[in-house]
Write an enzyme that holds these catalytic residues in place. Structure first.
Site, PDB file in Angstrom:
ATOM      1  N   ALA A 285       0.815  -1.221   0.000  1.00 40.32           N
ATOM      2  CA  ALA A 285       0.000   0.000   0.000  1.00 40.32           C
ATOM      3  C   ALA A 285       0.844   1.266   0.000  1.00 40.32           C
ATOM      4  CB  ALA A 285      -0.962  -0.013   1.182  1.00 40.32           C
ATOM      5  N   CYS A 286       1.233   1.747   1.164  1.00 44.94           N
ATOM      6  CA  CYS A 286       1.848   3.069   1.254  1.00 44.94           C
ATOM      7  C   CYS A 286       3.204   3.144   0.566  1.00 44.94           C
ATOM      8  CB  CYS A 286       1.947   3.504   2.715  1.00 44.94           C
ATOM      9  SG  CYS A 286       0.323   3.711   3.487  1.00 44.94           S
ATOM     10  N   VAL A 287       4.008   2.104   0.675  1.00 44.75           N
ATOM     11  CA  VAL A 287       5.295   2.101  -0.024  1.00 44.75           C
ATOM     12  C   VAL A 287       5.076   2.011  -1.527  1.00 44.75           C
ATOM     13  CG1 VAL A 287       7.400   0.771  -0.435  1.00 44.75           C
ATOM     14  CG2 VAL A 287       6.643   1.210   1.898  1.00 44.75           C
TER      15      VAL A 287
END
Length: 234
Positions: free
Chosen positions: A170-172
């Site tokens: 997700a965020c990476v």
């Protein structure tokens, strides 16, 4: 252990077949390192790095933290910018119309990163920011979405971002995708990226390497950080 080994074997078979397809179709090209790097560390805050939180990730103590410490040392000794990204929410009531996260609260346990509890979103003390390093709070998955990160990096003349942190799914991943779209050379630091789900890191790094970034080892990235200034002078 057997289950993890079985999963690794299955993933390797999938990687081998996917590599064949990607190479036949012109993917898996290399973007390379540029002349002016910055380290962008995504969500390595206590809610993700310490035990007992819904967001807690695997491999933090034995892999991610040591890798981050090596990267931070190389950045600090050679004057490279570091951005520590974290996430927290002011409104954690799913029934409130005044959400500060769109509708993401319909999918994830946002109460686990309540803005009122600074300990949750504080960067892990083992890799704590030093003076001059920016701690940036985001509300969405990508560190670029709705934030001044791209402008900050451009003002510093950065052309390469080394991305670390959680989560690979997700965020990476979204930070890497948006970083490339914003015109930065994107490098995913292999040992410094984690997740909560078995197999998630391996699969996402494989796919990221094919389409959105070069996946490089911590050792390779540290060597780059330690030598890029000298190469530029030469």
């Amino acid at each position: 252990m057997a289950d993890i080994e079985d999963l690794d074997a299955i993933l390797q078979q999938a990687f081998d077949e996917s590599s064949r397809i990607y190479k036949e179709r012109g993917f898996q090209r290399r973007i390379g390192f540029g002349k002016k790097p910055a380290l962008v560390s995504v969500d390595l805050a206590n809610a993700w790095t310490r035990p007992g939180n819904p967001f807690t990730c695997e491999g933090v103590d034995d892999r991610i933290i040591p890798s981050m410490q090596a990267l931070l040392k190389a950045c600090r000794e050679n004057g490279h910018p570091v951005v520590h990204v974290t996430t927290a929410y002011q409104i954690t009531d799913r029934d409130s119309p005044n959400t500060d996260m769109g509708l993401w609260h319909e999918k994830i346990p946002v109460e686990a990163v309540n803005l009122k509890d600074e300990h949750l979103w504080a960067i892990d003390s083992r890799i704590a920011p030093v003076e001059g390093e920016w701690v940036m709070m985001k509300k969405r998955a990508s560190s670029f979405s709705g934030t001044p990160l791209a402008g900050y990096l451009r003002a510093l003349g950065v052309d390469t971002i080394l991305v670390t942190g959680v989560t690979a799914t997700a965020c990476v991943r979204t930070t890497i995708c948006d970083g490339l779209a914003e015109g930065f050379r994107t490098i995913a630091v292999k040992e410094a990226i984690g997740d909560r789900v078995p197999g998630a890191v391996a699969w996402n790094l494989f796919d990221i390497d094919a389409k959105f970034a070069d996946v490089e080892t911590t050792a390779t990235c540290v060597d780059y950080l330690e030598t890029v200034n000298r190469r530029n002078e030469g």
